[in-house]
Enzyme design. Structure first.
Site, PDB file in Angstrom:
ATOM      1  N   GLU A 171       0.820   5.098  -7.739  1.00 27.11           N
ATOM      2  CA  GLU A 171       1.803   5.939  -7.039  1.00 27.11           C
ATOM      3  C   GLU A 171       1.803   7.323  -7.673  1.00 27.11           C
ATOM      4  O   GLU A 171       1.948   7.465  -8.886  1.00 27.11           O
ATOM      5  CB  GLU A 171       3.205   5.326  -7.131  1.00 27.11           C
TER       6      GLU A 171
ATOM      7  N   GLU B 296       7.923   0.244 -12.070  1.00 27.89           N
ATOM      8  CA  GLU B 296       8.334   1.072 -13.212  1.00 27.89           C
ATOM      9  C   GLU B 296       9.417   0.384 -14.039  1.00 27.89           C
ATOM     10  O   GLU B 296      10.486   0.925 -14.284  1.00 27.89           O
ATOM     11  CB  GLU B 296       8.793   2.452 -12.707  1.00 27.89           C
TER      12      GLU B 296
END
Length: 634
Positions: free
Chosen positions: A327, A204
């Site tokens: 995820e 991220e």
């Protein structure tokens, strides 16, 4: 074939299951026989994170040491606990992803290199996450990778994507990725013969969705080109080379577009992260889950990425990468205790498994296997949470081939797959069997499935034939926050020594109404559906195709047309023109070409013009019956 013949020697659940009798809403399901998407063979994935015991969210410390002394994170997870090993083995084979927010602070031990220090994770209130440091020793890496190999899991590891960069302020960083430390770990992995299925880079870090950093698309793309170079140097580019997966961040279409162009075909799989339910602190999270409207975000995200990849591949001529949900734990900041680790969670998790499979994703990674308030296993007891059994049934019953199914009611959702075959401990089904996952969100009404119609040239109702029912209800009647589920009225619990329940179906031999109780979900197998979606048609490759495939050569854009201008044969609809979605085999396993191509039938033959998807071995069209004479494929 009689249903009992399909079951073989499996014991039969012969008691009747009594549910509360409620007014029922009639629901109709209509299912197509065309394969509309395909997942990877190992669609189910679970993650393990780096968080230390002192990680707390909203007053709950869901990563703290268990009473037994076990910790759920990568550095300290006790791999030898009997319950953990039993659950791991039950889920295997599956994809095991190691990564998370702190991965971009981790150093990999380099014995003999005095310039590399490897400190443990420690508390630091001034750091973004409240922690600094972190070390993966070679001994620990060897232990984890060996465990994955011994227990039949495919290991995916997220590398530090900020190594070499300097933090300026907030989420601003300067400098370039230094791959030196990562390459030392990768070299050790190769030299030691340790298994690795895929490498990821950064967690991220990209675009406005970046959490620890908001790096530019071009610089992250260059990092993946560098990672590809390292993988090729160490493993080559042929069979057995690890996949490269990324960028593992929230979907931002403009950023992803620029990133994928800059990555220049270096990725085998494009992975996104998503927490569609929002923050775990939300006190209305359970109510949000029980509103089917929450699925809109997941549906749009899945379709947006699939469309982006399709369009980019069509214009660039690059190979179509796999799509991964890298995820997803439902609610970020460790989930919500009492919701994302309870029976309620199945109403978002099963829907998302169905949604992303329907969009053609190869892999779906659940945050987490163990740890936080969204784990498949309870952090303290290691007992499976309800979602563990949901994932287990999905994995064992729902095959890679995805069919289209529509429900007549918004409050009842359904997903259909060709039934998986050959799973130990489960019935052995013949080709053509179908499994339908049905979720009933209604709080006051059972869902009475009045019709389940299969359409093609004619229609038939699956409910007139035999079926196997796996109906899951809350272990505590009337309470959705139960810590366990009932399967056909029987509690799903694992013994302290790791013995799993039998998970037996109810067997319906004759025509009978299918009732899904209020606020419950279930898997329903129709062994005599005789769906022809597995049959396909055969394609005879032209000479250049066979030569290229044998040599494993990577084609340039100008050669795609020659490779796939091939002849196909079919006995069905020789004069019909229709769009079909093409299934393809990649060098890393089964995946879906996301583009529909025109197939024109002339005199029983078909010419395919395919310029933007990849197939190493054979193109399959899931909607057509195979010819009686197979073309020469030598």
């Amino acid at each position: 074939m009689a249903l009992r013949g399909v079951l073989g020697s499996l014991p039969v659940l012969d008691h009747s299951v009594a549910f509360e009798v409620l007014p029922a809403k009639n629901v109709g399901l209509v299912m197509g026989m065309d394969v509309v998407a395909r997942t990877g063979e190992e669609y189910i994935c679970a993650t393990t994170d780096w968080w230390p015991p002192t990680k707390c969210d909203y007053g709950t410390c869901a990563w703290s040491d268990a009473p037994s002394g076990s910790n759920p994170s990568i550095p300290n997870l006790d791999l030898n606990k009997p319950l953990f090993k039993a659950a791991f083995d039950a889920l295997s084979p599956f994809i095991w992803r190691l990564g998370g927010s702190l991965q971009d602070d981790i150093t990999y031990e380099e014995p003999g290199n005095p310039e590399v220090t490897c400190p443990p994770i420690t508390n630091d209130p001034d750091a973004q996450w409240g922690f600094i440091g972190g070390c993966l020793t070679r001994a620990r890496w060897t232990e984890i990778a060996s465990f994955a190999r011994d227990h039949n899991a495919k290991l995916v590891f997220g590398l530090n994507g900020l190594h070499g960069r300097r933090h300026v302020k907030d989420r601003e960083w300067t400098g370039s990725w230094d791959p030196t430390n990562a390459k030392s770990l990768m070299s050790y992995t190769k030299e030691s013969g340790l298994p690795i299925h895929a490498w990821e880079l950064g967690n991220e870090l990209g675009g406005w969705n970046g959490i620890q950093a908001q790096l530019g698309a071009q610089e992250v793309g260059r990092d993946f080109v560098a990672l590809r170079s390292i993988v090729t140097e160490l493993w080559g580019s042929g069979e057995g080379s690890p996949l490269i997966v990324g960028p593992d961040t929230g979907l931002d279409i403009p950023w992803f577009t620029d990133f994928l162009k800059a990555a220049n075909g270096s990725l085998d799989a494009v992975a996104i992260h998503m927490y569609a339910l929002g923050a775990g602190v939300d006190p209305t999270l359970a109510e949000k889950i029980m509103d089917p409207a929450h699925m809109a975000t997941a549906s749009k995200t899945a379709q947006d990425l699939a469309t982006l990849i399709t369009n980019l591949a069509a214009t660039s001529g690059e190979e179509v990468p796999q799509l991964w949900m890298g995820e997803d734990g439902g609610a970020y900041n460790s989930g919500r205790n009492g919701t994302t680790n309870r029976f309620t969670a199945g109403f978002w998790s099963l829907n998302e498994l169905g949604i992303f499979a329907r969009a053609g994703f190869s892999v779906y990674c659940r945050q987490t296997l163990l740890g936080g308030n969204y784990g498949l296993l309870d952090k303290d007891t290691l007992q499976p949470n309800p979602d563990f059994f949901n994932y287990l049934l999905f994995k064992r019953l729902m095959g890679p081939e995805v069919l289209d199914v529509q429900s007549s009611r918004r409050e009842v959702t359904a997903y259909a797959h060709c039934t998986r075959r050959g799973i130990a401990g489960f019935p052995i089904f013949e080709a053509g069997a179908v499994t339908v996952l049905i979720l009933n969100f209604m709080s006051d009404f059972d869902a009475e499935i009045g019709t389940m119609t299969v359409t093609r040239d004619a229609q038939k109702d699956l409910l007139t034939g035999p079926r196997l029912e796996y109906t899951l209800t809350s272990g505590t009647p009337g309470e959705l926050n139960s810590t366990f589920s009932n399967l056909n009225g029987q509690p799903l619990r694992v013994s302290e020594t790791g013995i799993f329940p039998a998970m037996l179906p109810l067997i319906i031999q004759r025509e009978q109404t299918l009732t899904v109780p209020k606020q419950s979900y279930g898997f329903y197998v129709f062994p005599e559906a005789r769906v022809q979606a597995w049959d396909g048609i055969y394609v005879e490759f032209c000479n250049i195709a066979r030569n290229v495939l044998r040599k494993g050569k990577r084609l340039g854009t100008s050669e795609w047309g020659k490779l796939f201008e091939c002849t196909a044969y079919s006995e069905r609809h020789p004069d019909r023109t229709r769009d079909y979605r093409i299934l393809s085999m990649t060098r890393h396993g089964a995946s879906m070409g996301q583009i529909k191509h025109r197939c024109v039938y002339l005199d029983g033959m078909a010419r395919w013009q395919v310029h933007s998807t990849k197939s190493d071995f054979v193109l399959l069209v899931g909607s057509l019956k195979a010819p009686s004479v197979r073309p020469n494929m030598k």
